[in-house]
Design a protein around this motif. Sequence first.
Motif, PDB file in Angstrom:
ATOM      1  N   LYS A 112      35.718  33.689  43.927  1.00 46.32           N
ATOM      2  CA  LYS A 112      35.072  34.551  45.065  1.00 46.32           C
ATOM      3  C   LYS A 112      34.540  34.298  46.051  1.00 46.32           C
ATOM      4  N   ALA A 113      33.875  33.015  45.787  1.00 43.70           N
ATOM      5  CA  ALA A 113      33.008  32.287  46.698  1.00 43.70           C
ATOM      6  C   ALA A 113      34.203  31.488  47.686  1.00 43.70           C
ATOM      7  N   GLU A 114      35.179  31.095  47.201  1.00 43.73           N
ATOM      8  CA  GLU A 114      36.366  30.484  47.907  1.00 43.73           C
ATOM      9  C   GLU A 114      37.033  31.419  48.703  1.00 43.73           C
ATOM     10  N   ILE A 115      37.623  32.512  47.886  1.00 44.52           N
ATOM     11  CA  ILE A 115      38.603  33.406  48.789  1.00 44.52           C
ATOM     12  C   ILE A 115      37.997  34.752  49.158  1.00 44.52           C
ATOM     13  N   GLY A 116      36.810  35.079  48.963  1.00 42.21           N
ATOM     14  CA  GLY A 116      36.230  36.402  49.160  1.00 42.21           C
ATOM     15  C   GLY A 116      36.484  37.270  47.907  1.00 42.21           C
ATOM     16  N   ALA A 117      35.189  38.007  47.633  1.00 39.82           N
ATOM     17  CA  ALA A 117      35.348  39.000  46.412  1.00 39.82           C
ATOM     18  C   ALA A 117      36.427  39.914  46.323  1.00 39.82           C
TER      19      ALA A 117
ATOM     20  N   GLY B 138      39.441  39.524  47.183  1.00 44.67           N
ATOM     21  CA  GLY B 138      40.807  38.944  46.675  1.00 44.67           C
ATOM     22  C   GLY B 138      40.858  38.645  45.239  1.00 44.67           C
ATOM     23  N   VAL B 139      39.712  38.787  44.620  1.00 42.29           N
ATOM     24  CA  VAL B 139      39.934  38.277  43.290  1.00 42.29           C
ATOM     25  C   VAL B 139      39.720  39.858  42.259  1.00 42.29           C
ATOM     26  N   PHE B 140      40.619  39.662  41.596  1.00 41.32           N
ATOM     27  CA  PHE B 140      40.527  41.161  40.498  1.00 41.32           C
ATOM     28  C   PHE B 140      39.937  40.678  39.194  1.00 41.32           C
ATOM     29  N   ASP B 141      38.513  40.558  39.168  1.00 39.78           N
ATOM     30  CA  ASP B 141      37.841  40.166  38.104  1.00 39.78           C
ATOM     31  C   ASP B 141      37.595  41.584  37.015  1.00 39.78           C
ATOM     32  N   PHE B 142      38.276  41.184  35.767  1.00 41.26           N
ATOM     33  CA  PHE B 142      38.394  41.996  34.809  1.00 41.26           C
ATOM     34  C   PHE B 142      37.710  41.424  33.423  1.00 41.26           C
ATOM     35  N   SER B 143      36.480  40.459  33.948  1.00 34.68           N
ATOM     36  CA  SER B 143      36.322  39.641  32.742  1.00 34.68           C
ATOM     37  C   SER B 143      35.345  40.142  31.852  1.00 34.68           C
ATOM     38  N   ILE B 144      34.329  40.846  32.529  1.00 29.45           N
ATOM     39  CA  ILE B 144      32.992  41.091  31.760  1.00 29.45           C
ATOM     40  C   ILE B 144      32.627  42.543  31.681  1.00 29.45           C
ATOM     41  N   GLY B 145      31.974  42.965  30.605  1.00 33.48           N
ATOM     42  CA  GLY B 145      31.716  44.534  30.403  1.00 33.48           C
ATOM     43  C   GLY B 145      30.254  44.724  30.753  1.00 33.48           C
ATOM     44  N   ASN B 146      29.837  44.488  32.192  1.00 38.29           N
ATOM     45  CA  ASN B 146      28.980  44.848  32.789  1.00 38.29           C
ATOM     46  C   ASN B 146      29.064  46.281  33.553  1.00 38.29           C
TER      47      ASN B 146
ATOM     48  N   TYR C  54      47.807  35.073  40.134  1.00 35.89           N
ATOM     49  CA  TYR C  54      47.856  36.409  40.898  1.00 35.89           C
ATOM     50  C   TYR C  54      46.332  36.950  40.980  1.00 35.89           C
ATOM     51  N   GLU C  55      45.399  35.790  40.831  1.00 39.53           N
ATOM     52  CA  GLU C  55      44.012  36.304  40.901  1.00 39.53           C
ATOM     53  C   GLU C  55      43.565  37.384  40.006  1.00 39.53           C
ATOM     54  N   LEU C  56      44.309  37.416  39.004  1.00 43.18           N
ATOM     55  CA  LEU C  56      44.085  38.622  37.887  1.00 43.18           C
ATOM     56  C   LEU C  56      42.928  37.879  36.892  1.00 43.18           C
ATOM     57  N   LEU C  57      41.782  38.402  36.626  1.00 45.18           N
ATOM     58  CA  LEU C  57      41.042  37.526  35.413  1.00 45.18           C
ATOM     59  C   LEU C  57      40.937  38.447  34.444  1.00 45.18           C
TER      60      LEU C  57
ATOM     61  N   THR D 152      36.786  51.749  41.381  1.00 46.94           N
ATOM     62  CA  THR D 152      38.275  52.289  41.488  1.00 46.94           C
ATOM     63  C   THR D 152      38.972  51.731  42.366  1.00 46.94           C
ATOM     64  N   GLN D 153      38.474  51.203  43.377  1.00 48.20           N
ATOM     65  CA  GLN D 153      39.354  50.413  44.490  1.00 48.20           C
ATOM     66  C   GLN D 153      39.822  49.184  43.988  1.00 48.20           C
ATOM     67  N   GLN D 154      38.978  48.468  43.210  1.00 48.00           N
ATOM     68  CA  GLN D 154      39.569  47.159  42.596  1.00 48.00           C
ATOM     69  C   GLN D 154      40.771  47.490  41.787  1.00 48.00           C
ATOM     70  N   ILE D 155      40.608  48.593  40.788  1.00 49.05           N
ATOM     71  CA  ILE D 155      41.734  48.998  39.946  1.00 49.05           C
ATOM     72  C   ILE D 155      42.966  49.253  40.902  1.00 49.05           C
ATOM     73  N   ARG D 156      42.827  49.952  41.934  1.00 53.79           N
ATOM     74  CA  ARG D 156      44.128  50.215  42.745  1.00 53.79           C
ATOM     75  C   ARG D 156      44.654  48.994  43.430  1.00 53.79           C
ATOM     76  N   ASN D 157      43.854  48.513  44.032  1.00 59.69           N
ATOM     77  CA  ASN D 157      44.222  47.164  44.630  1.00 59.69           C
ATOM     78  C   ASN D 157      44.893  45.986  43.774  1.00 59.69           C
ATOM     79  N   SER D 158      44.558  46.155  42.375  1.00 60.98           N
ATOM     80  CA  SER D 158      45.169  45.030  41.530  1.00 60.98           C
ATOM     81  C   SER D 158      46.442  45.459  40.968  1.00 60.98           C
ATOM     82  N   LEU D 159      46.883  46.768  41.212  1.00 64.90           N
ATOM     83  CA  LEU D 159      48.369  47.210  40.693  1.00 64.90           C
ATOM     84  C   LEU D 159      49.344  46.410  41.050  1.00 64.90           C
ATOM     85  N   PRO D 160      49.322  45.902  42.492  1.00 68.99           N
ATOM     86  CA  PRO D 160      50.457  44.972  43.004  1.00 68.99           C
ATOM     87  C   PRO D 160      50.655  43.718  42.328  1.00 68.99           C
TER      88      PRO D 160
END
Length: 397
Positions: free
Chosen positions: A27-32, A34-42, A352-355, A376-384
């Motif tokens: 995220k620091a490299e390409i901006g938050a 652009g990264v679809f971070d689905f890694s953690i249960g926060n 594809y920047e999907l974590l 919810t925006q991240q979810i929508r943006n990640s679908l492509p």
Amino acid sequence: MINQKMLELGTKRSAIRELFEYGRTRKAEIGAEGVFDFSIGNPSVAAPQCLTDALRDLIDGTDPVTLHGYTSAQGDPAVRTAVAKAEAERSGEYVDPNLIYMTCGAAASLTITLHALCNAGDEVIVLAPYFPEYRVFAEKAGAVVKEVPCLPLTFQLDFAALSDAITPRTKAVILNSPNNPTGAVIPAADLQILGNLLREKEAFLGTEIFLICDEPYRALVYDGVSVPYVPSFYSRTVVCYSYSKALSLPGERIGYILIPPVLPDGETVYAAVCGAGRALGFVCAPSLMQYAVARCTNAVAEASVYEENRGILSRGLSEIGYSITPPDGAFYLFVKALEEDAVAFCQRAKEYELLLVPSDSFGVRGYVRISYCVSTQQIRNSLPAFRALYESYRKKV
Ligand code: PLP
């Protein structure tokens, strides 16, 4: 020489944490965005207003010396009374405040319970897929972990496999409903069968088998599903609870252990819980948080965001062609990887920047976990990106 096991645990990060850290760098490299971070249960929604009001009121209206002082080792008596009242309302059964132990979240609830119950060499059964830290906690308590797979596709209990795995050394089975990573909720009918199975095994083997219910996601369920009160089905049950997810305050470290009054010789088990809390240095859960949650025992953070995310993601991925396990609770989606090796699949997803977290971390092969506690925006943006990943497999595996 220092403790090598602890050194290993401290230097080798879990796959989830590894991915989370990768996400921060990326995220620091390409901006938050652009990264679809689905890694953690926060949790991604704010704590309920009730909690903010309680904290303000406590800080403004309480003598700070009392507010920030130690409580009883097992938790403030009035707090335990409020927790017991809420548990009794939920279950319709009597709950004794003197059998509640306030903890620093579910991790502490589990660690204390496992230490209270296990002797060296006892076996603890975990039902795969399972929260990876169970192994760390159980092994630290001297137990040997036995993985028992759940049924394919539904990830519900496989009674035949469980029956085969129980031995004279089995001390406990850890149950997690709603489940991380699948979102599965164990229905009452299955808990009845489970209770019968454990009672039969106890009678046949002449042993005691505990059911440890890890329930941090209990309040996050969808489509009218409810989470049954497990001690009604099996009396030798210890409930490990945490407010981390229900009240969206995982960083504040607050939860509890409930020894139900139906548990045979419950006072002795509770005394061992107090002993384990002491031995592990977990006495007196954070006092401000104890007082605050006591005022919010029935509150839940706004879970409608999770429900919306769950709908958009489930529908979106199914339409693309992914095979999903519809989740009844929690905020995770378990999805079949597009190749057998889920680690390799997650590696390709990163292009594809999907974590995504490979299911190997949870004791199962061939799946990924998607944490949909994101915007919810991240979810929508990640679908492509999910579509492009899918298409890449149609071209060339
Ligand atoms: N159990 C499960 C299944 C979890 O998913 C988590 C955290 O994600 C925990 C326990 C630990 O919860 P806590 O943060 O309350 O210690």
